[in-house]
Design an enzyme around this catalytic site. Structure first.
Site, PDB file in Angstrom:
ATOM      1  CE1 TYR A   1      51.208  71.213  39.882  1.00  0.00           C
ATOM      2  CE2 TYR A   1      49.988  71.010  37.838  1.00  0.00           C
ATOM      3  CZ  TYR A   1      50.492  70.443  38.981  1.00  0.00           C
ATOM      4  OH  TYR A   1      50.282  69.113  39.219  1.00  0.00           O
TER       5      TYR A   1
ATOM      6  CE  LYS B   1      58.270  70.629  54.796  1.00  0.00           C
ATOM      7  NZ  LYS B   1      58.259  69.444  55.670  1.00  0.00           N
TER       8      LYS B   1
ATOM      9  CG  ASP C   1      56.210  66.677  56.324  1.00  0.00           C
ATOM     10  OD1 ASP C   1      55.324  67.479  56.674  1.00  0.00           O
ATOM     11  OD2 ASP C   1      57.362  66.688  56.818  1.00  0.00           O
TER      12      ASP C   1
ATOM     13  CG  ASP D   1      48.969  66.714  40.922  1.00  0.00           C
ATOM     14  OD1 ASP D   1      47.958  66.207  40.407  1.00  0.00           O
ATOM     15  OD2 ASP D   1      50.130  66.434  40.567  1.00  0.00           O
TER      16      ASP D   1
HETATM   17  C1  IPM Z   1      45.501  66.395  37.482  1.00  0.00           C
HETATM   18  C2  IPM Z   1      46.612  66.001  36.536  1.00  0.00           C
HETATM   19  C3  IPM Z   1      47.172  67.275  35.907  1.00  0.00           C
HETATM   20  C4  IPM Z   1      47.727  68.124  37.036  1.00  0.00           C
HETATM   21  C5  IPM Z   1      48.204  67.053  34.799  1.00  0.00           C
HETATM   22  C6  IPM Z   1      47.725  66.113  33.730  1.00  0.00           C
HETATM   23  C7  IPM Z   1      48.643  68.348  34.198  1.00  0.00           C
HETATM   24  O1  IPM Z   1      47.584  65.262  37.196  1.00  0.00           O
HETATM   25  O2  IPM Z   1      44.501  66.957  37.013  1.00  0.00           O
HETATM   26  O3  IPM Z   1      45.626  66.105  38.668  1.00  0.00           O
HETATM   27  O4  IPM Z   1      48.875  67.927  37.439  1.00  0.00           O
HETATM   28  O5  IPM Z   1      47.006  68.996  37.501  1.00  0.00           O
HETATM   29 MN    MN Z   2      47.098  64.780  39.250  1.00  0.00          MN
END
Ligand code: IPM
Ligand code: MN
Length: 356
Positions: free
Chosen positions: A143, A189, A221, A245
């Site tokens: 991210y 991974k 996976d 996520d």
């Molecule tokens: C989460 C959401 C967020 C993320 C988005 C909205 C940026 O999906 O809090 O899981 O990817 O972290």
């Molecule tokens: Mn999310």
């Protein structure tokens, strides 16, 4: 004299305002009962902030959050803002506040309420009794890694983790495991990614300080598959930002609806408490969203940030009682519903049970 806690409130977009209002309703109900005082101050973030100020994360929101005892957050985003450049999108506001507050540890419990065993798309015997927690690294990894760019003919993001970043999130996971069933499964991974190899080495190092905790490793996976095959094998799942996520959304479906699961983003200046689901623009404004994930997030907030165990227990028990008595919002209504209710009615009934 009653104790006073200052809560920063970010309602956000879509169903955000509707569900946060219900959580506040429930907080006020337990405050009255337990002689506690909650003071709320609202801040803008996401699409609502873009509309009002031109940016997804105004300076005032960051400062307000820093000066709050904790932040209760709804959800952000929606089609209205989807075509904006990345730095102006609502999601950039959320990532920005996580980074600004340094909330690197995202705790996402997935429990299956006995009352809702039939609500899952999986067989009851597979999900009954599931009680796991995903510990997701939140301020690093794919991210945030540099370099990243979108160019005319190629685009890239980079998955980066430093030893220190892995160490601190691993410690959070092991500490949580010590209070639970003493099992950590680290998901990576490492068969393909160098960053995962480092991740694994650091996690093994950290584990030496927790001899009572059983550490296992799983490729992501396989973990995705095992979560559906036999979710009860997991206690604490420790993983990075992107894998966490994805796996936490997957884990939420064990419980029957993503509308049930709370989360805490902690480890930094101020904790942010929010449902794991998004802003659900398709049902926004209809008053039918499930407020339980947000109400449960408010409970996590007062338990972990303020130490209000009794008040938090009141909320958690009220949620269970509402489900037990057959109250269901639309997302759960196909399953065993005795009383189909809207967002406000669900908030009302949980507030009532929490004050009993
Ligand atoms: C989460 C959401 C967020 C993320 C988005 C909205 C940026 O999906 O809090 O899981 O990817 O972290
Ligand atoms: Mn999310």
């Amino acid at each position: 004299m009653s104790k006073k806690f200052n809560i920063g409130v970010i309602k956000g977009d879509g169903i955000g305002p509707e569900i946060v209002d219900e959580a506040i309703k429930v907080l006020n109900a337990v405050a009255k009962k337990e002689n506690i005082e909650f003071a709320y101050k609202e801040y803008l973030m996401g699409g609502a902030a873009i509309d009002a100020t031109g940016v997804p994360l105004p300076e005032e929101t960051i400062n307000g959050a820093i000066n709050s005892d904790a932040v209760l957050f709804g959800a952000i985003g929606g089609p209205k803002w989807d075509n904006l450049p990345r730095e102006k999108r609502p999601e950039t506001g959320l990532l920005g506040i996580r980074k600004a507050l340094n909330t690197f540890a995202n705790i996402r419990p997935a429990i299956v309420y006995d009352e809702l065993v039939d609500a899952s798309t999986l067989k009851p015997e597979v999900v009954k009794g599931v009680d796991l927690v995903v510990v997701r690294e939140l301020t690093g990894g794919l991210y945030f890694g540099e370099p990243k760019a979108k160019e005319a003919t190629k685009a890239y993001n980079t998955m980066v983790y430093t030893v220190d970043e892995v160490k601190r999130i691993a410690e959070v996971a092991f500490n949580i495991a010590m209070k639970r069933n003493k099992k950590v499964c680290s998901v990576d991974k490492a068969n393909v990614l160098d960053v995962s190899q480092l991740w694994r080495e650091v996690v093994i190092e950290v584990s030496k300080n927790y001899p009572e905790v059983e550490l296992t490793h799983m490729y992501v996976d396989n973990a995705a598959m095992q979560l559906i095959r036999n979710p009860k094998q997991f206690d604490v799942i420790l993983t990075g930002n992107i894998f966490g996520d994805i796996l936490s959304d997957e884990a939420s479906m064990l419980s029957g609806s993503i509308g049930l699961l709370p989360s805490a983003s902690t480890g930094g200046t101020t904790g942010i408490y929010e449902p794991i689901h998004g802003s659900a623009p398709d049902i926004a404004g209809q008053g039918i969203a499930n407020p339980i994930a947000t109400i449960a997030s408010a409970s996590m907030m007062i338990r972990f940030e303020f130490g209000l165990i009794k008040a938090a227990d009141r909320i958690d028990n009220a949620i269970k009682k509402a489900l037990k008595e057959g109250y269901r919002t639309k997302d759960l209504s196909a399953f065993d519903a005795k009383i189909i209710c809207n967002t406000k009615e669900m908030g009302d009934v949980i507030a009532k049970f929490a004050s009993e």
